[in-house]
Enzyme design. Sequence first.
Site, PDB file in Angstrom:
ATOM      1  NE  ARG A  98      24.396 -29.501   4.929  1.00  0.00           N
ATOM      2  CZ  ARG A  98      23.510 -29.628   5.541  1.00  0.00           C
ATOM      3  NH1 ARG A  98      22.385 -30.283   5.076  1.00  0.00           N
ATOM      4  NH2 ARG A  98      23.285 -29.782   6.990  1.00  0.00           N
ATOM      5  NE  ARG A  99      17.482 -35.611  -1.219  1.00  0.00           N
ATOM      6  CZ  ARG A  99      16.282 -35.018  -0.916  1.00  0.00           C
ATOM      7  NH1 ARG A  99      16.001 -33.831  -0.668  1.00  0.00           N
ATOM      8  NH2 ARG A  99      14.928 -36.054  -0.744  1.00  0.00           N
TER       9      ARG A  99
END
Length: 139
Positions: A98-99
């Site tokens: 996600r990051r």
Amino acid sequence: MYYVNQEQIAVRLATIPEITEALSVLAANWKGDLLQGLAQERALHLAIETVTDVGSYLIDGFIMRDASSYEDIVEITAGEGVFPGELQDTLVELVKLRRAIVQDYYAWPRAELHPLTKTLIEALPAFKSAVEGYLEREL
């Protein structure tokens, strides 16, 4: 008695066949061009959001311990028996992306077929089935 938002869980689980289809088409026809790279990035992002949204609804509805991170959402739901343990590593690996996808998108290697693209073709439907089975058992 628990209040589990089954409607919102079902809406999110219903996206899994489309996400899986997109990942399957990408994996089968990968050339590494820009549009494929962006499509893969979006499909992985949708997979992440689906897994974490469903996990959050389950945690809230069944009053499981609070999650401190996206990885924690997966670990808590796995620990509660929502899905088989063999899915946990794949789903943790997924949410860890996600990051890179949301914050460091400028550095994402769009020309490369990410290994999870192929793995999720089977893992996401297994997650969907497991969540549906868990809801049937627990409710």
